[in-house]
Design an enzyme around this catalytic site. Structure first.
Site, mmCIF file in Angstrom:
data_model
loop_
_atom_site.group_PDB
_atom_site.id
_atom_site.type_symbol
_atom_site.label_atom_id
_atom_site.label_comp_id
_atom_site.label_asym_id
_atom_site.label_seq_id
_atom_site.Cartn_x
_atom_site.Cartn_y
_atom_site.Cartn_z
ATOM 1 N N ASP A 191 0.861 -1.171 0.000
ATOM 2 C CA ASP A 191 0.000 0.000 0.000
ATOM 3 C C ASP A 191 0.908 1.236 0.000
ATOM 4 O O ASP A 191 2.126 1.123 0.196
ATOM 5 C CB ASP A 191 -0.891 -0.041 1.244
ATOM 6 C CG ASP A 191 -1.737 1.200 1.408
ATOM 7 O OD1 ASP A 191 -2.390 1.598 0.432
ATOM 8 O OD2 ASP A 191 -1.721 1.785 2.510
ATOM 9 N N ASP A 236 -0.300 5.097 1.080
ATOM 10 C CA ASP A 236 -0.618 5.979 2.212
ATOM 11 C C ASP A 236 -0.462 5.240 3.532
ATOM 12 O O ASP A 236 -1.111 4.214 3.756
ATOM 13 C CB ASP A 236 -2.066 6.480 2.102
ATOM 14 C CG ASP A 236 -2.177 7.793 1.364
ATOM 15 O OD1 ASP A 236 -1.483 8.740 1.750
ATOM 16 O OD2 ASP A 236 -2.950 7.864 0.399
#
Length: 242
Positions: A30, A32
């Site tokens: 991922d 963020d």
């Protein structure tokens, strides 16, 4: 509602342990909160812009509200939650402005999660395939990846809004696996939010939960194999160096 209206959960065993390193072919990240601790900047952007709008009678949203209802979710979902009475075009305009504000903050304040370069160097040395899989808009994702020095590290970038369904559905992770021609049994992911974890687990992936912005119990409940505070965490390297 039909089953297609809900996130697919349970396709992969929750809390599945990482595969033996000798069988790993790809590692997925991922963006963020996973590459950089960006959630505090997103919180500031949402808080400030909602106050300006006099949302909640001008009372700033709390960090707990942000963590529970905003962190890790796709903007289309956030827009409906915050502004159920607005039309989609108005939601999109406001969220575009919020993302622009976030990018201005990130340009000055974004920092990589501790140990990220160490892990990236190890992955390159091992020759694993690597992709970033995110619900962030493409300009945000590219800015954050560049800010932490990983533009040349990632071979592929999957954006949730460019898939049929974004996280918490498994589609973005399935798309990354398909791109590399790799089975979920020969890969694992790093995630920092329950929504992202749900997506990766639903794709059949073991997931390392990183506690940069969300409470550990919520990540374990969403299916994390184990938790780390950052990429120097001994809990991670005890698994990687077996």
């Amino acid at each position: 509602m039909s089953s297609s209206d809900h996130p697919v959960t349970g396709l992969g065993p929750a809390n599945r342990p990482l595969p033996p390193i000798k069988s790993v072919k790809a590692i997925l990240f991922d963006v963020d909160g996973t590459l950089a601790d960006s959630d505090p900047l997103h919180y500031i952007a949402f808080r400030d812009m909602l106050v300006e709008l006099e949302y909640n009678n001008g009372i700033p949203i709390s960090e707990e509200f942000f963590s529970a209802f905003i962190s890790g979710k796709h903007n289309s979902e956030i827009g409906v939650l915050l502004f159920p009475d607005w039309d989609q075009q108005r939601r999109d305009r406001w969220l575009d402005d919020k993302e622009a504000y976030f990018r201005r903050l990130a340009a000055k304040e974004l920092r990589a999660v501790a140990g990220l370069k160490r892990l990236a160097d190890w992955i390159v040395e091992k020759g694993f395939r690597r992709a970033a899989v995110t619900n962030a808009p493409r300009p945000n994702a590219e800015q954050m990846i560049a800010a932490v020095g990983l533009t040349d590290f990632f071979e592929h970038l999957v954006i949730g809004s460019e898939c049929e369904r974004a996280k918490p559905f498994p589609d973005p992770y399935l798309k990354a696996l398909e791109h590399f021609g790799v089975s979920a049994e020969n890969a694992f992911a790093f995630e920092d939010s329950p929504a992202g974890l749900s997506a990766a687990v639903a794709a059949g992936l073991p997931v390392v939960g990183i506690t940069t912005g969300n409470p550990g119990p919520a990540l374990l409940a969403a299916g994390a194999a184990f938790l780390i505070e950052g990429y120097n965490d001994p809990a991670l390297w005890s698994k990687l160096e077996k």
